[in-house]
Scaffold this motif. Structure first.
Motif, PDB file in Angstrom:
ATOM      1  N   VAL A  69      -2.854  27.767  23.375  1.00  0.00           N
ATOM      2  CA  VAL A  69      -2.143  26.882  24.172  1.00  0.00           C
ATOM      3  C   VAL A  69      -2.836  26.625  25.371  1.00  0.00           C
ATOM      4  O   VAL A  69      -3.173  25.446  25.961  1.00  0.00           O
ATOM      5  N   TYR A  70      -3.430  27.506  25.998  1.00  0.00           N
ATOM      6  CA  TYR A  70      -4.376  27.365  27.234  1.00  0.00           C
ATOM      7  C   TYR A  70      -5.505  26.455  27.276  1.00  0.00           C
ATOM      8  O   TYR A  70      -5.746  25.776  27.772  1.00  0.00           O
ATOM      9  N   LEU A  71      -6.267  26.943  25.877  1.00  0.00           N
ATOM     10  CA  LEU A  71      -7.212  26.115  25.616  1.00  0.00           C
ATOM     11  C   LEU A  71      -7.015  24.530  25.424  1.00  0.00           C
ATOM     12  O   LEU A  71      -7.516  23.690  25.900  1.00  0.00           O
ATOM     13  N   LEU A  72      -5.938  24.276  24.602  1.00  0.00           N
ATOM     14  CA  LEU A  72      -5.472  23.001  24.437  1.00  0.00           C
ATOM     15  C   LEU A  72      -5.238  22.316  25.572  1.00  0.00           C
ATOM     16  O   LEU A  72      -5.469  21.257  25.949  1.00  0.00           O
ATOM     17  N   ARG A  73      -4.538  22.934  26.601  1.00  0.00           N
ATOM     18  CA  ARG A  73      -4.156  22.241  28.064  1.00  0.00           C
ATOM     19  C   ARG A  73      -5.275  22.002  28.584  1.00  0.00           C
ATOM     20  O   ARG A  73      -5.159  20.895  29.300  1.00  0.00           O
ATOM     21  N   ASP A  74      -6.387  22.983  28.688  1.00  0.00           N
ATOM     22  CA  ASP A  74      -7.427  22.671  29.446  1.00  0.00           C
ATOM     23  C   ASP A  74      -8.300  21.511  28.879  1.00  0.00           C
ATOM     24  O   ASP A  74      -9.002  20.657  29.630  1.00  0.00           O
ATOM     25  N   VAL A  75      -8.390  21.552  27.562  1.00  0.00           N
ATOM     26  CA  VAL A  75      -9.129  20.494  26.867  1.00  0.00           C
ATOM     27  C   VAL A  75      -8.534  19.052  27.026  1.00  0.00           C
ATOM     28  O   VAL A  75      -9.298  18.139  27.342  1.00  0.00           O
ATOM     29  N   LEU A  76      -7.119  18.876  27.050  1.00  0.00           N
ATOM     30  CA  LEU A  76      -6.498  17.586  27.353  1.00  0.00           C
ATOM     31  C   LEU A  76      -6.752  17.237  28.886  1.00  0.00           C
ATOM     32  O   LEU A  76      -7.051  16.125  29.304  1.00  0.00           O
ATOM     33  N   HIS A  77      -7.034  18.321  29.766  1.00  0.00           N
ATOM     34  CA  HIS A  77      -7.030  18.112  31.125  1.00  0.00           C
ATOM     35  C   HIS A  77      -8.410  17.558  31.121  1.00  0.00           C
ATOM     36  O   HIS A  77      -8.873  16.519  31.973  1.00  0.00           O
ATOM     37  N   ASP A  78      -9.453  18.092  30.667  1.00  0.00           N
ATOM     38  CA  ASP A  78     -10.792  17.555  30.733  1.00  0.00           C
ATOM     39  C   ASP A  78     -11.035  16.443  30.275  1.00  0.00           C
ATOM     40  O   ASP A  78     -11.803  15.525  30.495  1.00  0.00           O
ATOM     41  N   ALA A  79     -10.261  15.987  29.047  1.00  0.00           N
ATOM     42  CA  ALA A  79     -10.594  14.632  28.322  1.00  0.00           C
ATOM     43  C   ALA A  79      -9.964  13.665  29.218  1.00  0.00           C
ATOM     44  O   ALA A  79     -10.260  12.473  28.994  1.00  0.00           O
ATOM     45  N   ARG A  80      -9.070  13.841  29.993  1.00  0.00           N
ATOM     46  CA  ARG A  80      -8.434  12.869  30.755  1.00  0.00           C
ATOM     47  C   ARG A  80      -9.019  12.576  32.199  1.00  0.00           C
ATOM     48  O   ARG A  80      -8.405  11.579  33.031  1.00  0.00           O
ATOM     49  N   GLY A  81     -10.329  13.235  32.248  1.00  0.00           N
ATOM     50  CA  GLY A  81     -11.001  12.870  33.443  1.00  0.00           C
ATOM     51  C   GLY A  81     -11.144  11.616  33.332  1.00  0.00           C
ATOM     52  O   GLY A  81     -11.937  10.823  32.663  1.00  0.00           O
ATOM     53  N   ALA A  82     -11.035  10.793  34.648  1.00  0.00           N
ATOM     54  CA  ALA A  82     -11.605   9.338  34.824  1.00  0.00           C
ATOM     55  C   ALA A  82     -13.045   9.233  34.809  1.00  0.00           C
ATOM     56  O   ALA A  82     -13.627   8.208  34.632  1.00  0.00           O
ATOM     57  N   MET A  83     -13.580  10.037  35.500  1.00  0.00           N
ATOM     58  CA  MET A  83     -15.160  10.094  35.710  1.00  0.00           C
ATOM     59  C   MET A  83     -15.816  10.554  34.271  1.00  0.00           C
ATOM     60  O   MET A  83     -15.558  11.623  33.989  1.00  0.00           O
ATOM     61  N   PHE A  84     -17.038   9.930  34.098  1.00  0.00           N
ATOM     62  CA  PHE A  84     -18.051  10.398  32.986  1.00  0.00           C
ATOM     63  C   PHE A  84     -18.868  11.283  33.540  1.00  0.00           C
ATOM     64  O   PHE A  84     -19.483  11.068  34.810  1.00  0.00           O
ATOM     65  N   LEU A  85     -19.224  12.625  33.014  1.00  0.00           N
ATOM     66  CA  LEU A  85     -20.007  13.378  33.490  1.00  0.00           C
ATOM     67  C   LEU A  85     -21.409  13.146  33.005  1.00  0.00           C
ATOM     68  O   LEU A  85     -21.674  12.062  32.021  1.00  0.00           O
ATOM     69  N   PRO A  86     -22.591  13.290  33.683  1.00  0.00           N
ATOM     70  CA  PRO A  86     -23.922  13.277  33.169  1.00  0.00           C
ATOM     71  C   PRO A  86     -24.180  13.506  31.735  1.00  0.00           C
ATOM     72  O   PRO A  86     -24.944  12.939  31.259  1.00  0.00           O
ATOM     73  N   ALA A  87     -23.681  14.581  31.376  1.00  0.00           N
ATOM     74  CA  ALA A  87     -24.217  15.232  29.887  1.00  0.00           C
ATOM     75  C   ALA A  87     -23.575  14.006  28.906  1.00  0.00           C
ATOM     76  O   ALA A  87     -23.937  13.874  27.920  1.00  0.00           O
ATOM     77  N   GLU A  88     -22.156  13.612  29.352  1.00  0.00           N
ATOM     78  CA  GLU A  88     -21.531  12.576  28.672  1.00  0.00           C
ATOM     79  C   GLU A  88     -22.305  11.251  28.355  1.00  0.00           C
ATOM     80  O   GLU A  88     -22.526  10.800  27.387  1.00  0.00           O
ATOM     81  N   SER A  89     -22.997  10.856  29.568  1.00  0.00           N
ATOM     82  CA  SER A  89     -23.801   9.780  29.630  1.00  0.00           C
ATOM     83  C   SER A  89     -25.091  10.017  28.752  1.00  0.00           C
ATOM     84  O   SER A  89     -25.636   9.124  28.089  1.00  0.00           O
ATOM     85  N   ARG A  90     -25.843  11.291  28.637  1.00  0.00           N
ATOM     86  CA  ARG A  90     -26.875  11.307  27.999  1.00  0.00           C
ATOM     87  C   ARG A  90     -26.598  11.550  26.610  1.00  0.00           C
ATOM     88  O   ARG A  90     -27.543  11.155  25.736  1.00  0.00           O
ATOM     89  N   GLU A  91     -25.320  11.852  26.189  1.00  0.00           N
ATOM     90  CA  GLU A  91     -25.116  12.055  24.696  1.00  0.00           C
ATOM     91  C   GLU A  91     -24.433  10.886  24.213  1.00  0.00           C
ATOM     92  O   GLU A  91     -24.309  10.727  22.989  1.00  0.00           O
ATOM     93  N   SER A  92     -24.538   9.645  24.798  1.00  0.00           N
ATOM     94  CA  SER A  92     -23.835   8.614  24.357  1.00  0.00           C
ATOM     95  C   SER A  92     -24.701   7.752  23.158  1.00  0.00           C
ATOM     96  O   SER A  92     -24.267   6.706  22.659  1.00  0.00           O
ATOM     97  N   GLY A  93     -25.969   8.153  23.133  1.00  0.00           N
ATOM     98  CA  GLY A  93     -26.693   7.482  21.896  1.00  0.00           C
ATOM     99  C   GLY A  93     -27.532   6.602  22.397  1.00  0.00           C
ATOM    100  O   GLY A  93     -27.457   6.063  23.759  1.00  0.00           O
TER     101      GLY A  93
END
Length: 218
Positions: free
Chosen positions: A66-90
């Motif tokens: 439950v706590y893991l799911l809560r945290d994953v949803l919290h992170d997924a809903r972040g408005a800002m894109f992380l640098p790592a996400e930019s690097r992994e975008s293809g």
């Protein structure tokens, strides 16, 4: 003298009725009864301990998920894109608008995939919880599944609106349904008291916690 005669008389009567073998059989019966009683008490204690361990193990596993799911949803809903996400975008496309769209789709799809993976594991534990805690537990846990479905639906709409917006030559304003219903789910609102979707998730986590926490924090 009279009392002694009476006692001797009773002993003689008992001796004439019960033999030594009879006394041995009675002792065996008493011993067997005591042994069975001790065994029953021991079995009931073992069963109670085993049941307690089952409740503890399950409660720990489910709350962790439950706590893991809560945290994953919290992170997924972040408005800002992380640098790592930019690097992994293809690999980027030559066209700027297409590159912008590809980046958005890539990031949101990866976030969505992570939510679904954790949610699937969460969902697989609900039936076991219902067996231990009953229908009320299942109904409470299903509220979190609904939140995952709401998020999935909002992500699909969000990407469709983003696609129409980015590829449109005029880039007209986003529709009200996106602003009022989609965006508040896809992106968490940082202002206190404004993130109704995130607050509703926290409330469900608290409900589940109240049902299970007593089994692991005694």
């Amino acid at each position: 003298m009279l009392l002694t005669l009476i006692l001797h008389h009773k002993v003689d009567i008992l001796a004439s009725i019960w033999t030594l073998e009879d006394f041995k059989n009675i002792m065996y019966i008493i011993l067997a009864a005591v042994t069975i009683t001790i065994a029953i008490i021991g079995f009931n204690k073992w069963k109670k301990e085993l049941r307690g361990k089952a409740y503890f193990d399950y409660s720990y596993r489910f709350l962790k998920q439950v706590y893991l799911l809560r945290d994953v949803l919290h992170d997924a809903r972040g408005a800002m894109f992380l640098p790592a996400e930019s690097r992994e975008s293809g690999p980027p496309s030559e066209d700027e608008t297409v590159r912008e769209l590809e980046h958005d789709v890539s990031v949101y799809q990866k976030r969505h995939k992570k939510v679904l993976e954790v949610g699937q594991e969460f969902n697989s534990l609900i039936a076991e919880g219902e067996a231990l805690h009953g229908k009320n537990f299942r109904d409470t846990a299903q509220k979190m599944i609904k939140k995952i479905n709401d998020y999935s639906y909002a992500i699909d709409l969000h990407l469709q609106y983003r696609k129409n917006f980015i590829l449109s030559s005029q880039r007209s304003p986003m529709p009200d349904v996106w602003k009022n219903e989609v965006y508040p789910i896809v992106h968490r609102q940082e202002a206190k008291g404004k993130d109704s979707f995130g607050d509703s998730i926290d409330k469900i986590v608290e409900e589940i916690d109240s049902l299970l926490v007593r089994y692991i924090r005694k």
